[in-house]
Write an enzyme that holds these catalytic residues in place. Structure first.
Site, mmCIF file in Angstrom:
data_model
loop_
_atom_site.group_PDB
_atom_site.id
_atom_site.type_symbol
_atom_site.label_atom_id
_atom_site.label_comp_id
_atom_site.label_asym_id
_atom_site.label_seq_id
_atom_site.Cartn_x
_atom_site.Cartn_y
_atom_site.Cartn_z
ATOM 1 N N CYS A 276 0.816 -1.225 0.000
ATOM 2 C CA CYS A 276 0.000 0.000 0.000
ATOM 3 C C CYS A 276 0.845 1.269 0.000
ATOM 4 C CB CYS A 276 -0.897 0.043 1.236
ATOM 5 S SG CYS A 276 -2.006 -1.342 1.432
ATOM 6 N N HIS B 56 -5.540 0.917 6.136
ATOM 7 C CA HIS B 56 -6.163 0.078 5.106
ATOM 8 C C HIS B 56 -6.600 -1.233 5.738
ATOM 9 C CE1 HIS B 56 -7.098 -2.048 1.521
ATOM 10 N NE2 HIS B 56 -5.987 -2.761 1.480
ATOM 11 N N HIS C 203 -9.367 -4.885 5.457
ATOM 12 C CA HIS C 203 -10.120 -5.805 4.599
ATOM 13 C C HIS C 203 -11.366 -6.305 5.333
ATOM 14 C CE1 HIS C 203 -6.296 -7.074 2.110
ATOM 15 N NE2 HIS C 203 -6.604 -5.799 1.975
ATOM 16 N N GLU D 68 -26.792 8.571 13.903
ATOM 17 C CA GLU D 68 -26.050 9.435 14.833
ATOM 18 C C GLU D 68 -24.535 9.373 14.638
ATOM 19 O OE1 GLU D 68 -25.897 12.235 18.025
ATOM 20 O OE2 GLU D 68 -27.491 11.584 16.663
ATOM 21 N N HIS E 76 -12.388 -5.569 -2.212
ATOM 22 C CA HIS E 76 -11.030 -5.532 -1.661
ATOM 23 C C HIS E 76 -11.024 -5.028 -0.220
ATOM 24 C CE1 HIS E 76 -6.576 -4.136 -2.352
ATOM 25 N NE2 HIS E 76 -6.807 -4.354 -1.062
#
EC number: 4.2.1.109
Length: 205
Positions: A75, A93, A95, A116, A171
């Site tokens: 990433c 990141h 999954h 809310e 992904h």
């Protein structure tokens, strides 16, 4: 060993318990000045140690690994783009199942309103959304490699300059913020909203 490295490890352990970063998936990057601290590739997140965190020099595109054979998360190019273009200091990141399912059910945007928890999400002008506002999270198509997501990510930044998150179809989810604490609040709130939306659909709402 830095506090930043410890923060990454703590968040990875928490997100593993949440089942958001299983099987070495996902990653976290935190920027401090010209150094980006990034979780390494191929290490189970629940076992990550502070000395394994990769230190990436943004100025000269070099990095140091705390142990032989380690390399930055796949990433990394996306993290660096978000640091550079949006001024983010932390990118997460995951999954998570909720994120993956929402990326499949919704087409171009995930939207939700009148909940809310939306109040936890930034509006882009220094304030947060209200519960009556509509939260919009863009969805981009997946690619064979993380780096191949870059064109779609750059276009998303142009189209949604105030966004703090993007879904990648089938992904996972990227979330960013001005501090690790803020990014953690955003991703926890967004995943909660994903779960609410999924349950609402089950109930026909």
């Amino acid at each position: 060993m830095s506090d930043t490295s410890e923060t990454i490890c703590s968040m990875c352990q928490l997100f593993y318990v949440n089942k958001w970063v299983l099987g070495t998936g996902g990653g976290i990057g935190i920027k401090q000045d010209n150094i980006a601290y990034i979780s390494p590739s191929g290490i189970e997140k629940e076992l990550l140690e502070p000395e394994q965190i990769v230190k990436y020099n943004i100025q000269d595109d070099t990095y140091q690994c705390g142990a032989p054979g380690l390399k930055p998360s796949a990433c990394t190019p996306l993290f660096l783009e978000l640091f550079k273009t949006l001024g983010a200091s932390c990118v997460i990141h995951t999954h998570s199942i909720n994120a993956v399912l929402c990326s499949m059910i919704y087409e171009k945007e995930f939207t939700i309103k009148d909940i809310e928890q939306i109040k936890a999400i930034p509006k882009g002008d220094g304030t947060n959304l209200r519960n009556v506002d509509t939260l919009r999270i863009p969805i981009i198509d997946n690619a064979p490699e993380e780096q191949d997501l870059m064109p779609a990510l750059k276009q998303m930044i142009k189209d949604y300059p105030n966004a703090c998150a993007v879904l990648v179809k089938r992904h996972g989810l990227f979330v960013w913020g001005p501090t690790p604490k803020k990014a953690k609040i955003y991703i926890e709130s967004i995943d909660y909203l994903f779960e609410v939306a999924l349950k609402m659909k089950e109930l026909g709402q």
